[in-house]
Scaffold this active site. Structure first.
Site, PDB file in Angstrom:
ATOM      1  CD  GLU A  41      -2.589   1.051   2.811  1.00 34.93           C
ATOM      2  OE1 GLU A  41      -3.655   1.923   3.006  1.00 34.93           O
ATOM      3  OE2 GLU A  41      -1.969   0.684   3.735  1.00 34.93           O
ATOM      4  CE  LYS A 107      -7.204   0.995   4.140  1.00 34.77           C
ATOM      5  NZ  LYS A 107      -6.038   1.717   4.709  1.00 34.77           N
ATOM      6  CB  CYS A 143      -3.717  -1.647   5.051  1.00 38.25           C
ATOM      7  SG  CYS A 143      -2.635  -1.265   6.463  1.00 38.25           S
TER       8      CYS A 143
END
Length: 265
Positions: A41, A107, A143
């Site tokens: 990321e 995300k 993440c």
């Protein structure tokens, strides 16, 4: 069997400099037989700097440069970048490019936790993404997504053999232990291989960063659907090579029943 390379590194605040890191990482992983090469990321530019001025669309020059690197080495490259959002924020996007495709995953779960508010500058995504390489389906998460088992179960329902999780994990007491548990837990939840590729710890790579930003701790980890860890990195820059066997995913799902036997959600 699908060989996947996880390139753990520390991004700088210069997208051009980070492009050079990607070029070097792809060349090295491809020379070792990787068909998929994963970067963390925020590989385009690290957290802790203004993101909106640096964000580019998927058809912008930075993403096109990564696509050219992928084409040169005949691999799929996955790398975290930032794309513009209509509301003035950015989107935390995984660029997925090469082998005849060029797409992104935005995300879904934003890191409004541990005193950080990603949603102040980043707009959430809504859609899951999968793609296939050599007949093996890959899912994608980023993440903080790893704290939400329903995403990984959805990807498992969508026939993902493995989920790739580029990460810039925030440091702090117990955070490494949480990361290592979560990779294995999400693998067990979904029966998928889970391959987490993190930003290296800046302290280990000698890069000065904003200490309040989630700029990585290292410890990239790959686990199969039985929760067995096949590869794990230390805190510094490192390349991990993982051979993903889809038969292990099939056996894990049959043995645990974690998808077939669930009753809620």
């Amino acid at each position: 069997m699908l060989r996947i390379g996880l390139c753990q590194l520390t991004s700088s605040d210069d997208p051009a400099e980070n492009l050079s890191l990607i070029r070097d990482g792809v060349a090295r992983a491809a020379s070792e037989g990787a068909r998929v090469v994963v970067f963390p990321e925020a590989a385009m530019v690290r957290f802790g700097v203004p993101l909106q001025p640096l964000a580019e669309p998927l058809d912008g020059p930075w993403a096109k440069s990564v696509a050219a690197i992928a084409a040169e080495h005949d691999v799929l490259v996955v790398a975290g970048m930032f794309t513009p959002s209509d509301d003035g924020r950015v989107r935390n996007t995984l660029l997925i490019t090469g082998l005849g495709r060029h797409l992104g995953y935005d995300k879904i779960h934003l890191y409004d936790a541990f005193g950080f508010r990603e949603s102040d500058t980043v707009a959430p995504g809504t859609d899951t993404v999968t793609t296939s390489v050599d007949g093996i389906t890959l899912g994608f998460a980023t993440c903080y997504d790893i704290r939400f088992p329903e995403l990984f179960r959805r990807l498992g329902d969508n026939d993902a053999t493995a989920v790739l999780v580029p990460t810039s994990w925030g440091s702090g007491e117990g955070k490494r232990q949480q990361w290592e548990v979560l990779v294995r837990a999400r693998a067990l939840d979904s029966g998928c291989w889970v391959l987490g590729c993190g930003q290296a710890d800046p302290a280990a790579t000698g890069v000065a960063v904003n200490p309040k930003a989630p700029t990585g701790i290292g410890y990239s980890t790959a686990a199969d659907g039985f929760g067995h860890v096949h590869a794990a990195a230390g805190p510094g820059a490192e390349l991990l090579l993982v051979d993903v066997d889809p038969e292990v995913t099939r056996k894990a799902r049959a043995a645990t029943g974690a998808l077939a036997n669930r009753r809620l959600g």
